[in-house]
Enzyme design. Structure first.
Site, short mmCIF file in Angstrom:
data_model
loop_
_atom_site.label_atom_id
_atom_site.label_comp_id
_atom_site.label_asym_id
_atom_site.label_seq_id
_atom_site.Cartn_x
_atom_site.Cartn_y
_atom_site.Cartn_z
N TYR A 73 -6.07 -4.92 3.82
CA TYR A 73 -5.31 -4.66 2.59
C TYR A 73 -3.81 -4.85 2.77
O TYR A 73 -3.02 -4.26 2.04
CB TYR A 73 -5.62 -3.27 2.03
CG TYR A 73 -7.07 -3.09 1.70
CD1 TYR A 73 -7.65 -3.77 0.65
CD2 TYR A 73 -7.89 -2.29 2.49
CE1 TYR A 73 -8.99 -3.63 0.36
CE2 TYR A 73 -9.23 -2.14 2.21
CZ TYR A 73 -9.78 -2.82 1.14
OH TYR A 73 -11.11 -2.69 0.86
N CYS B 165 13.91 -5.76 -3.84
CA CYS B 165 14.77 -5.07 -4.82
C CYS B 165 13.99 -4.01 -5.58
O CYS B 165 13.82 -4.08 -6.81
CB CYS B 165 15.40 -6.09 -5.77
SG CYS B 165 16.55 -7.20 -4.94
N ARG C 130 0.79 -1.22 0.00
CA ARG C 130 0.00 0.00 0.00
C ARG C 130 0.83 1.28 0.00
O ARG C 130 0.45 2.25 -0.68
CB ARG C 130 -0.98 -0.01 1.18
CG ARG C 130 -1.94 -1.19 1.12
CD ARG C 130 -2.98 -1.18 2.22
NE ARG C 130 -3.84 -0.03 2.10
CZ ARG C 130 -3.81 1.02 2.91
NH1 ARG C 130 -2.96 1.06 3.91
NH2 ARG C 130 -4.63 2.03 2.72
#
Length: 449
Positions: A406, A376, A345
Protein backbone atom coordinates in the site's frame (compact mmCIF):
# COMPACT_ATOMS: atom_id res chain seq x y z
CA UNK A 1 32.42 -7.73 6.55
CA UNK A 2 31.11 -7.63 10.12
CA UNK A 3 27.39 -7.66 10.76
CA UNK A 4 25.72 -6.36 13.87
CA UNK A 5 22.11 -6.55 15.06
CA UNK A 6 20.04 -3.55 14.08
CA UNK A 7 19.80 -1.16 17.02
CA UNK A 8 16.16 -0.40 16.19
CA UNK A 9 15.18 -4.01 16.90
CA UNK A 10 15.23 -4.46 20.70
CA UNK A 11 15.97 -7.92 22.04
CA UNK A 12 12.48 -8.40 23.42
CA UNK A 13 10.85 -7.78 20.04
CA UNK A 14 13.37 -9.40 17.72
CA UNK A 15 10.84 -12.10 16.86
CA UNK A 16 7.29 -10.94 16.18
CA UNK A 17 4.14 -12.87 17.05
CA UNK A 18 3.84 -13.90 13.41
CA UNK A 19 7.14 -15.77 13.61
CA UNK A 20 9.28 -13.22 11.76
CA UNK A 21 11.88 -10.70 12.89
CA UNK A 22 10.14 -7.59 14.10
CA UNK A 23 9.73 -4.85 11.50
CA UNK A 24 12.80 -5.46 9.30
CA UNK A 25 13.26 -8.27 6.76
CA UNK A 26 15.01 -11.32 8.21
CA UNK A 27 18.02 -10.75 5.92
CA UNK A 28 18.74 -7.32 7.44
CA UNK A 29 22.21 -6.66 8.87
CA UNK A 30 24.28 -3.58 9.73
CA UNK A 31 27.89 -2.69 8.90
CA UNK A 32 30.04 -1.04 11.56
CA UNK A 33 29.89 2.37 9.86
CA UNK A 34 26.10 2.42 9.91
CA UNK A 35 25.21 1.12 6.47
CA UNK A 36 22.31 -1.34 6.47
CA UNK A 37 22.12 -4.38 4.22
CA UNK A 38 18.91 -6.08 3.08
CA UNK A 39 19.23 -9.25 1.09
CA UNK A 40 22.99 -8.77 1.22
CA UNK A 41 22.73 -5.44 -0.62
CA UNK A 42 23.66 -2.04 0.80
CA UNK A 43 20.70 0.34 1.13
CA UNK A 44 23.13 3.25 0.85
CA UNK A 45 24.48 1.74 -2.36
CA UNK A 46 20.97 1.38 -3.77
CA UNK A 47 20.24 5.02 -2.92
CA UNK A 48 23.41 6.11 -4.69
CA UNK A 49 22.80 3.92 -7.75
CA UNK A 50 19.05 4.39 -8.18
CA UNK A 51 18.33 7.67 -6.47
CA UNK A 52 15.76 8.41 -3.80
CA UNK A 53 13.04 7.86 -2.87
CA UNK A 54 13.42 4.18 -3.68
CA UNK A 55 11.59 1.06 -2.59
CA UNK A 56 13.67 -2.02 -1.79
CA UNK A 57 11.85 -5.36 -1.89
CA UNK A 58 13.40 -8.46 -0.34
CA UNK A 59 12.51 -11.42 -2.54
CA UNK A 60 13.54 -13.96 0.11
CA UNK A 61 11.18 -12.37 2.64
CA UNK A 62 8.25 -12.47 0.21
CA UNK A 63 8.87 -16.12 -0.60
CA UNK A 64 9.35 -17.10 3.04
CA UNK A 65 6.06 -15.47 4.01
CA UNK A 66 4.29 -17.33 1.20
CA UNK A 67 5.74 -20.59 2.53
CA UNK A 68 4.69 -19.72 6.07
CA UNK A 69 1.10 -19.38 4.89
CA UNK A 70 1.27 -22.63 2.94
CA UNK A 71 2.60 -24.38 6.04
CA UNK A 72 -0.01 -22.89 8.36
CA UNK A 73 -2.91 -23.62 5.99
CA UNK A 74 -1.79 -26.73 4.06
CA UNK A 75 -5.28 -27.62 2.79
CA UNK A 76 -6.52 -24.10 2.08
CA UNK A 77 -6.47 -22.02 -1.05
CA UNK A 78 -4.20 -19.04 -0.42
CA UNK A 79 -4.67 -16.08 -2.77
CA UNK A 80 -2.31 -13.13 -2.53
CA UNK A 81 -4.24 -9.84 -2.50
CA UNK A 82 -2.76 -7.96 -5.44
CA UNK A 83 -4.09 -4.59 -4.27
CA UNK A 84 -1.33 -4.52 -1.62
CA UNK A 85 1.32 -4.35 -4.35
CA UNK A 86 1.69 -6.02 -7.72
CA UNK A 87 4.37 -6.10 -10.37
CA UNK A 88 5.36 -8.76 -12.86
CA UNK A 89 8.19 -10.18 -10.77
CA UNK A 90 6.04 -10.40 -7.65
CA UNK A 91 3.32 -12.19 -9.60
CA UNK A 92 5.96 -14.69 -10.73
CA UNK A 93 7.18 -15.25 -7.16
CA UNK A 94 3.61 -15.76 -5.92
CA UNK A 95 2.89 -18.25 -8.71
CA UNK A 96 6.11 -20.17 -8.10
CA UNK A 97 5.30 -20.46 -4.39
CA UNK A 98 1.96 -22.08 -5.20
CA UNK A 99 -0.39 -19.27 -4.21
CA UNK A 100 -3.37 -17.96 -6.13
CA UNK A 101 -4.12 -14.30 -6.72
CA UNK A 102 -7.04 -12.01 -6.12
CA UNK A 103 -7.38 -8.89 -8.24
CA UNK A 104 -9.68 -5.87 -8.26
CA UNK A 105 -9.38 -4.54 -11.81
CA UNK A 106 -8.68 -5.32 -15.43
CA UNK A 107 -5.28 -3.69 -14.94
CA UNK A 108 -4.21 -6.05 -12.16
CA UNK A 109 -5.69 -9.00 -14.03
CA UNK A 110 -3.99 -8.18 -17.33
CA UNK A 111 -0.60 -7.66 -15.72
CA UNK A 112 -0.80 -10.99 -13.89
CA UNK A 113 -1.96 -13.08 -16.84
CA UNK A 114 0.51 -11.57 -19.31
CA UNK A 115 3.23 -12.47 -16.81
CA UNK A 116 2.11 -16.08 -17.10
CA UNK A 117 -0.04 -16.36 -13.98
CA UNK A 118 -2.71 -19.05 -14.51
CA UNK A 119 -6.10 -17.35 -14.88
CA UNK A 120 -7.91 -20.21 -13.18
CA UNK A 121 -6.00 -19.40 -9.96
CA UNK A 122 -7.28 -15.81 -9.95
CA UNK A 123 -10.31 -14.34 -8.15
CA UNK A 124 -11.82 -11.05 -9.32
CA UNK A 125 -13.14 -8.78 -6.57
CA UNK A 126 -14.66 -5.32 -6.55
CA UNK A 127 -17.76 -3.54 -5.29
CA UNK A 128 -18.25 -1.81 -8.66
CA UNK A 129 -16.70 -3.86 -11.43
CA UNK A 130 -16.55 -2.07 -14.77
CA UNK A 131 -17.71 -3.66 -18.03
CA UNK A 132 -14.02 -3.86 -18.98
CA UNK A 133 -13.19 -5.70 -15.74
CA UNK A 134 -15.87 -8.32 -16.33
CA UNK A 135 -15.24 -8.69 -20.06
CA UNK A 136 -11.53 -9.33 -19.54
CA UNK A 137 -12.18 -11.72 -16.63
CA UNK A 138 -14.57 -13.79 -18.72
CA UNK A 139 -12.35 -13.74 -21.79
CA UNK A 140 -9.30 -14.88 -19.83
CA UNK A 141 -11.23 -17.42 -17.78
CA UNK A 142 -10.65 -16.35 -14.19
CA UNK A 143 -11.27 -19.00 -11.58
CA UNK A 144 -13.88 -17.06 -9.58
CA UNK A 145 -15.76 -13.79 -9.81
CA UNK A 146 -16.86 -12.54 -6.39
CA UNK A 147 -20.32 -10.99 -6.71
CA UNK A 148 -20.62 -7.89 -4.57
CA UNK A 149 -23.93 -6.38 -5.69
CA UNK A 150 -27.22 -7.81 -7.09
CA UNK A 151 -26.83 -5.92 -10.38
CA UNK A 152 -23.74 -7.98 -11.20
CA UNK A 153 -25.70 -11.23 -11.33
CA UNK A 154 -27.63 -10.39 -14.48
CA UNK A 155 -24.66 -8.60 -16.04
CA UNK A 156 -22.35 -11.57 -15.60
CA UNK A 157 -24.97 -14.09 -16.70
CA UNK A 158 -25.70 -12.10 -19.86
CA UNK A 159 -22.01 -11.71 -20.64
CA UNK A 160 -21.37 -15.43 -20.15
CA UNK A 161 -24.22 -16.35 -22.51
CA UNK A 162 -26.55 -19.31 -22.56
CA UNK A 163 -23.86 -21.80 -23.46
CA UNK A 164 -21.21 -20.44 -21.13
CA UNK A 165 -20.13 -21.21 -17.60
CA UNK A 166 -18.54 -19.14 -14.85
CA UNK A 167 -17.81 -19.95 -11.23
CA UNK A 168 -18.85 -17.22 -8.79
CA UNK A 169 -18.90 -16.51 -5.07
CA UNK A 170 -21.05 -14.11 -3.04
CA UNK A 171 -19.42 -11.53 -0.82
CA UNK A 172 -21.34 -11.53 2.44
CA UNK A 173 -21.25 -8.72 4.97
CA UNK A 174 -21.41 -10.62 8.28
CA UNK A 175 -22.00 -7.60 10.53
CA UNK A 176 -18.60 -7.70 12.24
CA UNK A 177 -16.55 -4.58 12.92
CA UNK A 178 -12.83 -5.37 12.92
CA UNK A 179 -9.69 -3.60 11.78
CA UNK A 180 -7.14 -1.01 12.76
CA UNK A 181 -9.01 2.10 11.56
CA UNK A 182 -12.63 2.86 10.72
CA UNK A 183 -11.70 3.46 7.07
CA UNK A 184 -10.41 -0.10 6.66
CA UNK A 185 -13.25 -1.96 8.39
CA UNK A 186 -15.25 -3.76 5.74
CA UNK A 187 -17.25 -6.40 7.59
CA UNK A 188 -19.92 -4.14 9.06
CA UNK A 189 -23.25 -3.26 7.46
CA UNK A 190 -22.57 0.47 7.10
CA UNK A 191 -19.97 0.37 4.31
CA UNK A 192 -19.94 -0.23 0.56
CA UNK A 193 -18.82 -3.84 0.31
CA UNK A 194 -20.82 -7.03 0.14
CA UNK A 195 -24.40 -8.15 0.70
CA UNK A 196 -25.80 -8.02 4.19
CA UNK A 197 -26.43 -11.20 6.10
CA UNK A 198 -28.65 -9.38 8.56
CA UNK A 199 -31.25 -7.92 6.17
CA UNK A 200 -31.53 -10.90 3.84
CA UNK A 201 -29.80 -9.38 0.79
CA UNK A 202 -27.19 -12.14 0.75
CA UNK A 203 -29.80 -14.90 0.78
CA UNK A 204 -31.78 -13.18 -1.98
CA UNK A 205 -28.66 -12.85 -4.15
CA UNK A 206 -27.84 -16.51 -3.64
CA UNK A 207 -31.32 -17.52 -4.81
CA UNK A 208 -30.97 -15.36 -7.94
CA UNK A 209 -27.57 -16.85 -8.77
CA UNK A 210 -28.88 -20.38 -8.43
CA UNK A 211 -31.57 -19.50 -11.00
CA UNK A 212 -28.84 -18.74 -13.56
CA UNK A 213 -27.71 -22.07 -15.10
CA UNK A 214 -24.55 -20.54 -16.57
CA UNK A 215 -23.36 -19.40 -13.13
CA UNK A 216 -21.92 -21.93 -10.66
CA UNK A 217 -22.05 -20.73 -7.05
CA UNK A 218 -19.00 -22.28 -5.39
CA UNK A 219 -19.20 -20.60 -2.00
CA UNK A 220 -19.36 -17.58 0.26
CA UNK A 221 -16.80 -14.83 0.68
CA UNK A 222 -16.24 -12.21 3.35
CA UNK A 223 -13.53 -9.72 4.24
CA UNK A 224 -13.70 -8.17 7.68
CA UNK A 225 -11.19 -5.35 7.30
CA UNK A 226 -7.46 -4.72 7.54
CA UNK A 227 -4.83 -4.74 10.27
CA UNK A 228 -6.74 -7.25 12.39
CA UNK A 229 -4.56 -8.67 15.16
CA UNK A 230 -7.22 -10.64 17.07
CA UNK A 231 -8.32 -14.13 16.01
CA UNK A 232 -11.84 -13.81 17.45
CA UNK A 233 -13.50 -11.83 14.62
CA UNK A 234 -12.57 -14.58 12.16
CA UNK A 235 -14.16 -17.20 14.40
CA UNK A 236 -17.39 -15.21 14.59
CA UNK A 237 -17.34 -14.88 10.81
CA UNK A 238 -16.96 -18.65 10.42
CA UNK A 239 -19.96 -19.31 12.64
CA UNK A 240 -22.17 -16.80 10.84
CA UNK A 241 -21.21 -17.90 7.34
CA UNK A 242 -21.62 -21.59 8.17
CA UNK A 243 -25.06 -20.66 9.48
CA UNK A 244 -25.85 -19.11 6.09
CA UNK A 245 -24.49 -22.20 4.33
CA UNK A 246 -26.88 -24.32 6.39
CA UNK A 247 -29.81 -22.13 5.33
CA UNK A 248 -28.74 -22.47 1.69
CA UNK A 249 -28.67 -26.25 2.13
CA UNK A 250 -32.09 -26.28 3.77
CA UNK A 251 -33.67 -23.96 1.18
CA UNK A 252 -31.97 -25.05 -2.02
CA UNK A 253 -30.56 -28.49 -1.26
CA UNK A 254 -26.97 -27.42 -2.02
CA UNK A 255 -23.89 -27.74 0.17
CA UNK A 256 -21.53 -24.98 -0.93
CA UNK A 257 -17.96 -26.33 -1.24
CA UNK A 258 -15.90 -23.16 -0.52
CA UNK A 259 -15.59 -20.55 2.23
CA UNK A 260 -13.37 -17.51 1.69
CA UNK A 261 -12.48 -15.59 4.86
CA UNK A 262 -10.55 -12.87 3.03
CA UNK A 263 -7.44 -11.41 4.61
CA UNK A 264 -6.73 -8.35 6.72
CA UNK A 265 -4.05 -10.06 8.81
CA UNK A 266 -2.36 -7.39 10.92
CA UNK A 267 1.39 -6.80 10.91
CA UNK A 268 3.69 -4.69 13.10
CA UNK A 269 4.87 -1.38 11.65
CA UNK A 270 6.97 -0.46 14.68
CA UNK A 271 8.94 -2.63 17.14
CA UNK A 272 6.72 -4.00 19.87
CA UNK A 273 3.42 -3.57 18.03
CA UNK A 274 1.08 -6.57 17.92
CA UNK A 275 0.73 -8.75 14.85
CA UNK A 276 -1.74 -11.49 14.06
CA UNK A 277 -0.48 -14.88 15.25
CA UNK A 278 -0.80 -16.91 12.06
CA UNK A 279 -0.29 -20.30 13.69
CA UNK A 280 -3.01 -19.60 16.24
CA UNK A 281 -5.32 -18.23 13.54
CA UNK A 282 -4.96 -21.36 11.44
CA UNK A 283 -5.56 -23.73 14.36
CA UNK A 284 -8.55 -21.83 15.74
CA UNK A 285 -10.21 -21.26 12.36
CA UNK A 286 -9.87 -24.90 11.32
CA UNK A 287 -11.29 -26.06 14.66
CA UNK A 288 -14.19 -23.60 14.53
CA UNK A 289 -15.00 -24.52 10.94
CA UNK A 290 -15.04 -28.24 11.76
CA UNK A 291 -17.20 -27.75 14.86
CA UNK A 292 -19.67 -25.38 13.18
CA UNK A 293 -20.10 -27.67 10.18
CA UNK A 294 -20.55 -30.72 12.39
CA UNK A 295 -23.25 -28.92 14.39
CA UNK A 296 -25.02 -27.91 11.17
CA UNK A 297 -24.65 -31.31 9.53
CA UNK A 298 -22.59 -29.85 6.67
CA UNK A 299 -19.45 -31.14 4.99
CA UNK A 300 -16.46 -28.94 5.77
CA UNK A 301 -15.92 -26.53 2.85
CA UNK A 302 -12.50 -25.80 1.43
CA UNK A 303 -11.10 -22.72 3.14
CA UNK A 304 -9.69 -19.79 1.14
CA UNK A 305 -7.74 -16.88 2.63
CA UNK A 306 -6.35 -13.74 1.00
CA UNK A 307 -3.24 -12.27 2.66
CA UNK A 308 -1.73 -9.23 0.98
CA UNK A 309 -0.09 -6.82 3.41
CA UNK A 310 1.14 -9.72 5.56
CA UNK A 311 3.11 -11.09 2.59
CA UNK A 312 4.48 -7.96 0.94
CA UNK A 313 4.49 -5.33 3.69
CA UNK A 314 7.40 -6.52 5.88
CA UNK A 315 9.47 -7.33 2.78
CA UNK A 316 9.74 -3.69 1.70
CA UNK A 317 11.95 -0.80 2.85
CA UNK A 318 11.59 2.77 1.61
CA UNK A 319 14.75 4.91 1.48
CA UNK A 320 14.59 8.72 1.47
CA UNK A 321 17.16 11.50 1.45
CA UNK A 322 16.85 14.39 3.89
CA UNK A 323 16.40 17.74 2.12
CA UNK A 324 15.97 20.06 5.08
CA UNK A 325 15.86 20.20 8.88
CA UNK A 326 13.73 22.95 10.39
CA UNK A 327 13.57 23.68 14.11
CA UNK A 328 10.53 25.48 15.49
CA UNK A 329 9.60 26.28 19.09
CA UNK A 330 7.30 23.26 19.15
CA UNK A 331 8.86 20.69 16.88
CA UNK A 332 11.80 19.74 14.71
CA UNK A 333 10.85 18.86 11.14
CA UNK A 334 12.98 16.59 8.99
CA UNK A 335 11.87 17.00 5.37
CA UNK A 336 12.64 14.23 2.88
CA UNK A 337 12.46 13.97 -0.90
CA UNK A 338 9.26 11.93 -0.94
CA UNK A 339 6.05 12.03 1.05
CA UNK A 340 2.36 11.54 0.55
CA UNK A 341 2.74 10.97 -3.20
CA UNK A 342 4.64 7.74 -2.55
CA UNK A 343 2.99 6.89 0.79
CA UNK A 344 -0.44 8.41 1.46
CA UNK A 345 -1.23 6.04 4.32
CA UNK A 346 -0.23 8.30 7.23
CA UNK A 347 -2.52 11.01 5.84
CA UNK A 348 -5.35 8.55 5.17
CA UNK A 349 -5.24 6.33 8.25
CA UNK A 350 -2.78 7.91 10.67
CA UNK A 351 -0.32 5.02 10.20
CA UNK A 352 2.88 5.36 12.23
CA UNK A 353 6.31 4.17 11.11
CA UNK A 354 9.77 3.79 12.66
CA UNK A 355 12.31 5.42 10.30
CA UNK A 356 16.01 5.23 11.12
CA UNK A 357 19.19 6.91 9.98
CA UNK A 358 21.35 4.78 7.68
CA UNK A 359 24.75 5.28 6.09
CA UNK A 360 26.55 6.71 9.13
CA UNK A 361 26.77 6.28 12.86
CA UNK A 362 25.86 9.38 14.82
CA UNK A 363 27.39 10.21 18.21
CA UNK A 364 24.50 12.59 18.94
CA UNK A 365 21.73 11.87 21.39
CA UNK A 366 18.32 10.93 20.00
CA UNK A 367 15.77 13.71 19.70
CA UNK A 368 12.06 13.52 18.93
CA UNK A 369 11.46 14.73 15.38
CA UNK A 370 8.70 14.72 12.79
CA UNK A 371 9.56 13.37 9.35
CA UNK A 372 7.59 15.20 6.68
CA UNK A 373 7.36 15.06 2.91
CA UNK A 374 8.00 17.62 0.22
CA UNK A 375 4.40 18.21 -0.85
CA UNK A 376 2.26 21.29 -0.43
CA UNK A 377 0.02 19.83 2.27
CA UNK A 378 0.25 20.30 6.02
CA UNK A 379 -0.88 16.69 6.36
CA UNK A 380 2.14 15.41 4.40
CA UNK A 381 3.68 13.72 7.45
CA UNK A 382 5.46 10.37 7.16
CA UNK A 383 6.38 9.78 10.80
CA UNK A 384 5.50 11.94 13.78
CA UNK A 385 7.45 12.27 17.02
CA UNK A 386 10.12 9.64 16.24
CA UNK A 387 13.63 9.42 17.73
CA UNK A 388 16.39 10.47 15.33
CA UNK A 389 19.93 11.71 15.99
CA UNK A 390 20.01 15.37 17.00
CA UNK A 391 22.63 16.04 14.32
CA UNK A 392 20.37 14.90 11.44
CA UNK A 393 21.10 17.11 8.45
CA UNK A 394 20.45 17.50 4.70
CA UNK A 395 22.00 14.68 2.72
CA UNK A 396 21.32 12.03 5.37
CA UNK A 397 19.46 8.87 4.38
CA UNK A 398 16.43 7.59 6.26
CA UNK A 399 15.11 4.05 5.84
CA UNK A 400 11.48 3.21 6.62
CA UNK A 401 10.74 -0.51 7.12
CA UNK A 402 7.42 -2.27 6.37
CA UNK A 403 7.03 -0.37 3.11
CA UNK A 404 6.13 -3.23 0.78
CA UNK A 405 2.33 -2.90 0.83
CA UNK A 406 0.00 0.00 0.00
CA UNK A 407 2.87 2.39 -0.72
CA UNK A 408 3.56 2.28 -4.44
CA UNK A 409 0.16 0.61 -4.95
CA UNK A 410 -1.53 3.80 -3.65
CA UNK A 411 1.06 6.28 -4.93
CA UNK A 412 0.22 9.29 -7.09
CA UNK A 413 2.09 11.95 -9.03
CA UNK A 414 0.86 14.78 -6.79
CA UNK A 415 2.72 18.04 -7.50
CA UNK A 416 3.91 16.19 -10.64
CA UNK A 417 6.48 14.30 -8.60
CA UNK A 418 7.23 10.97 -10.25
CA UNK A 419 6.65 7.71 -8.42
CA UNK A 420 9.73 5.86 -7.06
CA UNK A 421 11.27 2.70 -8.51
CA UNK A 422 11.17 -0.74 -6.94
CA UNK A 423 14.50 -2.56 -6.59
CA UNK A 424 14.49 -6.25 -5.65
CA UNK A 425 17.32 -7.71 -3.57
CA UNK A 426 18.36 -11.34 -3.22
CA UNK A 427 21.63 -12.97 -2.19
CA UNK A 428 23.73 -9.85 -2.63
CA UNK A 429 22.24 -8.86 -5.99
CA UNK A 430 19.88 -6.02 -6.85
CA UNK A 431 17.68 -5.53 -9.91
CA UNK A 432 15.07 -2.98 -10.88
CA UNK A 433 11.52 -4.34 -11.03
CA UNK A 434 9.66 -1.08 -11.62
CA UNK A 435 11.54 1.92 -13.01
CA UNK A 436 11.21 5.44 -11.69
CA UNK A 437 8.46 7.57 -13.21
CA UNK A 438 10.25 10.39 -15.02
CA UNK A 439 9.35 13.97 -15.90
CA UNK A 440 9.02 12.78 -19.50
CA UNK A 441 6.49 10.14 -18.43
CA UNK A 442 4.40 12.84 -16.80
CA UNK A 443 4.74 15.19 -19.75
CA UNK A 444 3.85 12.80 -22.58
CA UNK A 445 0.45 11.98 -21.05
CA UNK A 446 -0.55 15.61 -21.37
CA UNK A 447 -1.69 15.94 -25.01
CA UNK A 448 -4.03 18.92 -24.67
CA UNK A 449 -2.12 21.63 -26.55
Amino acid sequence: MTTLPLPVVPTDTAVGTDGHRSVWPATTAERPHGDVLVGGVSLTGIAESHGTPVYVLDEAEVRERCRTYRSAFPDAGIHYAAKAFLCRALARWIEEEGLGLDVCSAGELELAVTTGFPADRILLHGNAKSPQDLALALRLGVGRIVIDTPAEIARIAAAVGTGGHQKVMVRVTPGISAGGHHKIRTGSDDQKFGLSLRDGHAQHAIARILDQPQLELTGLHCHLGSQITDVRPYLVAVRRLVGLMARVRDTHGIALPELDLGGGHGIAYRPGEPALDLTRLAARVRAELAESCAAAGLPVPRLIIEPGRAVAGPAGVAVYRVLAVKRTPGRTFVAVDGGMSDNPRPALYGVRYAPRLIGRHSPAEAERMTVVGRHCEAGDVLAEDVPLPADAHPGDLLAVPVAGAYHLAMASSYNLVGRPPVVAVLDGRARVLVRRETLEDLRVRDIGL
